[in-house]
Write an enzyme that holds these catalytic residues in place. Structure first.
Site, mmCIF file in Angstrom:
data_model
loop_
_atom_site.group_PDB
_atom_site.id
_atom_site.type_symbol
_atom_site.label_atom_id
_atom_site.label_comp_id
_atom_site.label_asym_id
_atom_site.label_seq_id
_atom_site.Cartn_x
_atom_site.Cartn_y
_atom_site.Cartn_z
ATOM 1 C CG ASP A 55 -2.119 0.992 0.980
ATOM 2 O OD1 ASP A 55 -2.033 1.820 0.041
ATOM 3 O OD2 ASP A 55 -3.110 0.939 1.738
HETATM 4 C C1 BGC Z 1 -4.991 3.518 0.168
HETATM 5 C C2 BGC Z 1 -5.078 2.574 -1.025
HETATM 6 C C3 BGC Z 1 -4.884 3.334 -2.300
HETATM 7 C C4 BGC Z 1 -3.549 4.067 -2.241
HETATM 8 C C5 BGC Z 1 -3.250 4.878 -3.478
HETATM 9 C C6 BGC Z 1 -3.718 4.317 0.121
HETATM 10 O O1 BGC Z 1 -3.709 5.284 1.133
HETATM 11 O O2 BGC Z 1 -5.054 2.778 1.357
HETATM 12 O O3 BGC Z 1 -6.333 1.933 -1.031
HETATM 13 O O4 BGC Z 1 -4.929 2.466 -3.398
HETATM 14 O O5 BGC Z 1 -3.544 4.947 -1.130
HETATM 15 O O6 BGC Z 1 -4.078 5.982 -3.585
#
Ligand code: BGC
Length: 811
Positions: free
Chosen positions: A221
């Site tokens: 993530d």
């Molecule tokens: C979120 C993800 C997301 C990523 C990119 C993260 O903070 O938890 O779900 O895909 O950011 O935006």
């Protein structure tokens, strides 16, 4: 073309491929014909790498709505359109679906998930993956695993026993890997049983890759990878975002020092190249990036999105045939804060910038025509934040067009950007020229605001760092925004400072908001200028009651305010914000045909449920909200939604309550007892149970057909169910099968399917109870057990209404 051989790459080249080139793009390697794969959030549409106003996105029904359809075939059709849109936008990898579970209704990202039950979530998620990937776009199933709530999401340590992980939280991930061959998985921020998910060798390598045979890429993530050697060894394949991060040079050195075997790096690169191949991102060495096959289909897409929204709407109550609305209605009152400020989507990274949004009023107007007079009244406010300004009340002080002027200044007050913001706000997802956000020391939004009526007005500035608002050149308010816990909090609910003024209709005031982000996070911008007319509570309520008193029917649209359900924080209450409960009670007392439309991602409390004629849960329905609502209210479309989450009666009667970690630890002490299983175990009655939902006809459950004689342990079991449409209209019924296992008496959803029949007709549904439904995780053996014994099969229209019963002897 021949696949590039990993051995032909240098160690530096290989490791260079394993960290993002920027926030959303993976590195290209032209020497081997690899172009840079572009990723985009998901899961309620394809945002793109920013919210580009020139390349808007379809806002799809939120995933919780897709789950409410209980219809994997429909979901696959919907997400195929998502895949096409991704292709058209040049996106290779969708950062979706989110398959964490609604362990508690307080979860801020519950709307992004597929509900509280692993079996429903697994089937909907696998369909989602198949639909997107059928268009040559990779999916990223997230957030592996245990990221089911938002409080302390970067650090929380989820404590769950093995059976709970295997039988509940891992189930949808496993289905996406083994049934749908998802191309990627995203490792979450959280820890599980003391180990950070990006460093979790047991889960990433032993279970996901070795046991399930996952051939794809494990992404971190965004900013979740916080170590070099541990993450590389555990099974993480790509660190996002880039270009910086814990790998790069440090990982090259670690490999050279013998701390990470090079064969492991080769495996990561091979996985990445496999994904590139699925996305068509590998050409001949030296070729330019291959042209994307662009298949735009906006009309087909809008139709599917509208159909899916309508079919996800879940009719919780319908007395005295309140719905569909009778044809002879002449006066309709459309009341409620969400009628005036509808919430099309949940907040956070799932947000897209839609090209079009159809409000309930627009949808009803289009469907009912001029023969029906619709009166709109807000009734009460649902947010304590300042909304607006409406673009037609604003004027750019430089060019005179609608909107606000944004001026950005760098070091020494040097101007570095000037442009128009039509919505008077700026977020880090808005495209700005290269370097502007990174060098912004001061932001100024200015507009000439014209008061639409006599009265009190509230003006506000919101954002990060030092904030100041001038009205007609004079300081009106200034403040320093407190540091937020999570960047998403700043995005969805930025701190605001406001001031009130009395104006007369037509009066023009110059509003100048300025903000200094300070050292918040380089490049992170969030800034907004707001202006709204102040309406008192008695004024708003009086208007609503006057409208309701004149109406043949009232539609009250209620729910949270935009940004209230969002990534970055959990909900703190399940109650409708503001005076919405009182509004519903008072309107229902005035108009006997009161239909409440609940526009929320997760359940809200409904203390008025018994005093209204109908309740329609519409979730966050996406851009076609109004059309879908009109389709269902008029009866053109039957609401076929069934609850993917239980709706509680009161907050103390939520069996798994607020997900607040204690000293950093969040214990999943309830084990398997989540959702309806928690209600069953505690003996608590929900307001509306998991699986519940009415259509526009009635059904009788007539017969269940089970195999004669014992069935083999470890085999799938086919059963048949006959239902009869005993109502007056053709309809669709979702038949649900729950299996009670002898080992512990736990009863859980095992299969579901849909029956379609005309009035008076019977329909037969064949359902497969998968072998896994008869199994349980044997922690001592570290394996699935498929015991013999007598399993009870119960069939019906919800988890609490199961009129057909039978027994299955396994062994
Ligand atoms: C979120 C993800 C997301 C990523 C990119 C993260 O903070 O938890 O779900 O895909 O950011 O935006």
């Amino acid at each position: 073309m021949e696949e590039p051989r990993v051995e032909e790459l240098s160690l530096t080249e290989k490791i260079g491929l394993l960290t993002g080139a920027d926030a959303f793009t993976l590195p290209a390697l032209p020497r081997i014909g690899l172009r840079g794969l572009r990723t985009s959030d998901g899961p309620a549409g394809v945002r793109g790498t920013n919210m580009d106003p020139a390349d808007r996105s379809t806002s799809f029904p939120a995933p919780i709505a897709l789950a409410a359809s209980w219809d994997p075939a429909l979901v696959e059709r919907v997400t195929q359109q998502m895949g096409r849109e991704a292709r058209a936008k040049g996106i290779d990898v969708l950062l979706a679906p989110t398959v964490n579970l609604a362990r508690t209704p307080y979860g801020g990202r519950g709307f992004e998930c597929f509900g509280e039950d692993p079996v429903l979530a697994a089937r909907i998620a696998a369909a989602y993956v198949r639909g997107v990937q059928s268009e040559g776009v990779a999916t990223t199933v997230k957030h592996f695993v245990g990221n089911d709530s938002e409080v302390e999401r970067w650090t929380v340590n989820v404590q769950a026993d093995e059976a709970t992980l295997r039988e509940v939280y891992l189930v949808p991930f496993e289905a996406c890997v083994t049934d749908a061959e998802c191309a990627a998985v995203m490792a979450g921020y959280n820890s599980v049983n003391g180990v950070s998910m990006t460093e979790h060798a047991e889960l990433l390598t032993r279970i996901l890759k070795d046991e399930w045979g996952f051939q794809g890429v494990v992404f971190s993530d965004w900013s979740a990878a916080r170590s070099t050697v541990e993450t590389a060894l555990a099974g993480l394949d790509v660190v996002m975002p880039g270009p910086d991060g814990p790998w790069g040079r440090a990982l090259v050195d670690a490999v050279k020092a013998g701390l990470v075997p090079e064969s492991l790096i080769d495996d990561k690169v091979a996985r990445l190249l496999r994904m590139a191949e699925l996305c068509g991102a590998l050409g001949a060495p030296g070729d330019p990036a291959p042209a994307l096959e662009v298949r735009k289909g906006p009309h087909a897409r809008r139709d599917v999105v509208r159909e899916a929204a309508a079919r996800s709407f879940t009719l919780l109550r319908n007395v005295s045939e309140a719905l569909p609305l009778p044809r002879d209605i002449r006066e309709l009152a459309l009341i409620g804060p969400n009628a005036v400020h509808p919430v099309y989507q949940g907040g956070g990274s799932a947000e897209v910038g839609p090209a079009v949004t159809i409000s309930p009023l627009e949808g009803l107007h289009a469907a009912l025509g001029t023969g029906v007079n619709i009166t709109v009244a807000e009734g009460c406010a649902h947010s304590y934040r300042t909304s607006g300004p409406d673009a037609d009340c604003t004027e750019d002080p430089v060019d005179g067009g609608p909107g606000a002027r944004l001026d950005v200044y760098g070091a020494d007050d040097a101007p570095i950007y000037s442009g128009i913001r039509p919505n008077s706000e700026l977020t880090f997802w808005d495209p700005l020229p290269e370097g502007v956000a990174a060098n912004a020391e001061k932001l100024v939004l200015s507009t000439i605001y014209t008061a639409p009526a006599d009265g009190g007005y509230r003006f506000a500035v919101a954002g990060i760092g030092e904030l100041r608002l001038d009205v007609d050149g004079e300081l009106a308010t200034e403040a320093i925004a407190p540091q937020a816990n999570d960047p998403m909090e700043v995005f969805s609910q930025p701190f605001e400072s406001g001031v009130e003024r009395d104006l007369v209709a037509g009066q023009r005031v110059r509003l100048t908001a300025s903000g200094k982000p300070g050292d918040y996070e380089p490049g992170f911008v969030r800034f907004r200028l707001a202006a709204q007319r102040i309406r008192t509570a008695p004024e708003l309520m009086g208007e609503a009651l006057a409208a309701a008193g004149q109406a043949d029917a009232v539609v009250v649209v209620v729910g949270p305010a935009p940004g209230e359900e969002s990534e970055g924080y959990d909900r703190t209450t399940l109650a409708l914000p503001g005076r919405q409960d009182a509004l519903i009670e008072e309107v229902a007392a005035v108009c006997p045909r009161t239909v409440v439309v609940v526009n929320s991602g997760m359940p809200v409390l409904m203390p008025w449920a018994e005093r209204v004629s109908a309740i329609l849960q519409v979730w966050f329905p996406g851009q076609e909200f109004g059309h879908a609502l009109a389709d269902v209210l008029t009866g053109d479309q039957e609401p076929t939604g069934r609850l993917p989450v239980s709706i509680p009666r009161t907050e103390p009667l939520v069996p798994v309550g607020i997900a607040k970690p204690r000293e950093g630890v969040l214990e999943y002490a309830e084990g398997l007892s989540v959702g309806y299983r928690a209600y069953a175990r505690t003996g608590i009655d929900p307001r509306y149970p998991f699986g519940h939902g009415l259509g526009y006809t009635e059904w009788e459950y007539e017969e269940i057909r089970l195999p004669v004689g014992p069935v083999h342990a470890g085999a799938d079991v086919e059963i048949g169910v006959t239902v009869r449409n005993v109502g007056a209209r053709a309809g669709t019924e979702t038949v649900q099968v729950y299996l009670t296992r002898p080992v512990d008496g736990v009863s859980a959803l095992a299969a579901f399917g849909q029956a379609v029949a005309k009035p008076g007709e019977r329909a037969s549904v064949r359902l497969t109870l998968p072998a896994r439904a008869f199994a349980h995780w044997d922690s001592a053996a570290g394996a699935w057990a498929q015991p013999d014994g007598t399993f009870v099969v119960k069939v019906g229209p919800s988890s609490r209404e199961l009129p057909l019963r039978g027994e299955l002897l396994v062994g």
